[in-house]
Scaffold this motif. Sequence first.
Motif, PDB file in Angstrom:
ATOM      1  N   ARG A  83      -7.630  -8.488  -3.657  1.00 32.98           N
ATOM      2  CA  ARG A  83      -8.416  -7.912  -2.797  1.00 32.98           C
ATOM      3  C   ARG A  83      -7.795  -8.876  -1.043  1.00 32.98           C
ATOM      4  N   LEU A  84      -7.703 -10.450  -1.399  1.00 30.56           N
ATOM      5  CA  LEU A  84      -7.135 -11.087  -0.645  1.00 30.56           C
ATOM      6  C   LEU A  84      -5.930 -10.485  -0.339  1.00 30.56           C
ATOM      7  N   GLU A  85      -4.937 -10.487  -0.997  1.00 33.93           N
ATOM      8  CA  GLU A  85      -3.972  -9.529  -0.362  1.00 33.93           C
ATOM      9  C   GLU A  85      -4.163  -8.931   0.238  1.00 33.93           C
ATOM     10  N   TYR A  86      -4.570  -8.429   0.133  1.00 29.26           N
ATOM     11  CA  TYR A  86      -4.911  -6.861   1.056  1.00 29.26           C
ATOM     12  C   TYR A  86      -4.849  -7.202   2.856  1.00 29.26           C
ATOM     13  N   ARG A  87      -6.027  -8.494   2.319  1.00 33.63           N
ATOM     14  CA  ARG A  87      -6.652  -8.395   3.861  1.00 33.63           C
ATOM     15  C   ARG A  87      -5.485  -9.399   4.471  1.00 33.63           C
ATOM     16  N   TRP A  88      -4.444 -10.320   3.815  1.00 32.82           N
ATOM     17  CA  TRP A  88      -4.038 -11.066   4.532  1.00 32.82           C
ATOM     18  C   TRP A  88      -2.660 -10.911   4.289  1.00 32.82           C
ATOM     19  N   SER A  89      -1.601 -10.233   3.744  1.00 31.59           N
ATOM     20  CA  SER A  89      -0.462  -9.735   3.753  1.00 31.59           C
ATOM     21  C   SER A  89       0.146  -9.274   4.876  1.00 31.59           C
ATOM     22  N   ALA A  90       1.410 -10.015   5.079  1.00 30.22           N
ATOM     23  CA  ALA A  90       2.603  -8.560   6.258  1.00 30.22           C
ATOM     24  C   ALA A  90       2.720  -7.358   5.620  1.00 30.22           C
TER      25      ALA A  90
END
Length: 120
Positions: A42-49
């Motif tokens: 979930r955080l990857e979707y939020r923060w990954s460029a």
Amino acid sequence: MATNHESPDWVEQHFPAMDSHAHVALRGTADDMRWAQREIERLEYRWSAAYGCSDVARCNRAAGRSEVAVAGETLELLDAAIAWWRATDGWFDPTALRREDAPAPGCEGIVVDHATSSVF
């Protein structure tokens, strides 16, 4: 069967995350590990460029041109990243890309506005 007084077992998992390798070890159950892996995703979707709709990708596209509404946890992450950038005199730089042909811009121009939940 474990009682309330017994410690849960250690579980660990290796998986790709945020264009890197994640290794999570925790005291808990397989369900706890599944939750942790989903939370990292979930955080990857939020923060990954790498994801065009992520807070980070949208901020990068608008950098220096317009304000971008972001999630509260992104504001908290930016506050911490900017604090570490300042505390290390720029040695920790969350703006650094994997490019050797362009210097990292640093955090000097980043404005985190908690009142509007936005970044400029």
